[in-house]
Write a protein that holds these residues in place. Structure first.
Motif, PDB file in Angstrom:
ATOM      1  N   LYS A 155     -26.191  -4.272  42.538  1.00 45.94           N
ATOM      2  CA  LYS A 155     -27.411  -4.165  43.333  1.00 45.94           C
ATOM      3  C   LYS A 155     -27.366  -5.132  44.506  1.00 45.94           C
ATOM      4  CE  LYS A 155     -30.636  -2.364  39.897  1.00 45.94           C
ATOM      5  NZ  LYS A 155     -31.970  -2.524  39.261  1.00 45.94           N
ATOM      6  N   VAL A 174     -24.503   0.763  44.918  1.00 47.90           N
ATOM      7  CA  VAL A 174     -25.469   1.307  43.962  1.00 47.90           C
ATOM      8  C   VAL A 174     -25.283   2.816  43.883  1.00 47.90           C
ATOM      9  CG1 VAL A 174     -27.106  -0.572  44.258  1.00 47.90           C
ATOM     10  CG2 VAL A 174     -27.229   1.409  45.780  1.00 47.90           C
ATOM     11  N   GLN A 335     -31.279   3.100  43.791  1.00 41.27           N
ATOM     12  CA  GLN A 335     -30.514   2.190  42.948  1.00 41.27           C
ATOM     13  C   GLN A 335     -29.774   2.906  41.835  1.00 41.27           C
ATOM     14  OE1 GLN A 335     -30.372  -1.121  43.664  1.00 41.27           O
ATOM     15  NE2 GLN A 335     -31.693  -0.821  45.416  1.00 41.27           N
TER      16      GLN A 335
END
Length: 335
Positions: A155, A174, A335
């Motif tokens: 991340k 991500v 994400q």
């Protein structure tokens, strides 16, 4: 599986801003794999919401805010029943390199796109892939494994505007970056692939998710592949929008007038439920596909009207040549 999805986006500014034009792609779609039973979008400050479908068939909620404000809050709630059909079974019986003529809808997803372009680095990655053979299931699994070997999940290593070349050079990113690299590899092999924006119900997932679809020919059509998790999605994945890459389908996109510093906070929950609330009939329903029909979807705190306008964007994408005084609102990275 019946899922309730709550998606809140909060944009705050260091000083008042105004003249906002904003697009939202947070409404799940109804298709063979899922049925939308309720969708409501609330915005604060309040304003009229126009609903239309873009060139890929995705629902878009558009609104303008002219008065100054320092905080903008979007809250989308959806109830979706998932009933995914195929998974890897839709690929297992298809020999590589496929069979039958390719329809025009699939040909577009062989071409380079804004964030998935042909570059020397991407071409080198494709040339380094093992020779495709066997069934389409074998090939898609091979590409997933190659992407997993090249990319590490991390991340904040990239942003919403990161290209596939940049993520490939970094070697980490991500789900958005995993999807872009997977799409680039498939297109390089001559397999049409497109980007999917949506949600996933899995432990630890706190934001929107992204994966891919590959063209498997008739009768299977488009089949979902999740390169981040290394799986073929089942009933825990919910589709909101489909495009060539992230640039076509961001959950939020807009511009505003002002010089304020902007911050964004996103909170998403996806949870199974046994039933929808009794008042769900009052909520906005999915926009019909026929162009001239009326749709609703504003719900509490907003109003809505449908529009027959169709197009792949309203000019709100990343623009380095933004007119003086206008700034691009930052998008949510998936994400």
């Amino acid at each position: 599986m019946l899922l309730r999805i709550n998606h809140e986006t909060r944009l705050t500014y260091s000083e008042p801003v105004s003249e906002t034009i904003f697009e939202v792609r947070m409404a799940p779609q109804s298709d063979e794999d899922q049925t939308v039973l309720g969708y409501r979008l609330r915005i604060s400050p309040r304003g009229p919401v126009t609903t239309f479908r873009d060139g890929f068939g995705n629902r878009v909620d558009l609104f303008n805010l002219t008065a100054p404000y320092r905080e903008l809050v979007l809250h989308a709630t959806s109830y979706v029943r998932t009933h995914r059909r195929l998974g890897v079974a839709g690929l297992a019986g298809v020999p590589w390199p496929g069979r039958g003529p390719m329809p025009s809808e699939a040909l577009e997803f062989l071409l380079p796109s804004q964030q998935v372009a042909h570059t020397p680095e991407v071409d080198a990655f494709v040339r380094g892939l093992p020779e495709p053979q066997g069934t389409l299931a074998d090939v898609t699994r091979m590409v997933m494994e190659a992407v997993d070997r090249r990319m590490a999940y991390q991340k904040e290593a990239t942003t919403a505007l990161t290209s596939v070349e940049e993520a490939l050079l970094l070697g980490r990113g991500v789900c958005q970056d995993f999807a872009h690299l997977y799409i680039a590899a498939c297109r390089g092999l001559g397999l049409p692939a497109r980007y999917v924006s949506g949600y996933v119900h899995q432990t630890g997932e706190m934001a929107t998710h992204a994966w891919c679809q590959v063209w498997a020919g008739e009768p299977s059509g488009w089949v979902d592949v999740d390169p981040t998790h290394g799986v073929y999605p089942e009933d825990d994945h919910v589709v909101t929008a489909i495009g060539r890459d992230y640039a076509d389908v961001p959950p939020n996109r807009g511009i505003f007038r002002g010089q304020a510093e902007e911050s964004i906070h996103v909170m998403v929950t996806v949870e199974p439920v046994h039933r929808i609330p009794p008042q769900w009939q009052e909520w906005g329903t999915p926009l019909p596909l026929n162009d001239g029909s009326k749709g609703s979807g504003g719900g509490e705190g907003s109003s809505s009207r449908s529009s027959p306008r169709r197009g792949k964007s309203l000019g709100l994408g990343h623009r380095p040549d933004m007119p003086p005084g206008l700034r691009q609102q930052q998008g949510q990275q998936q994400q």
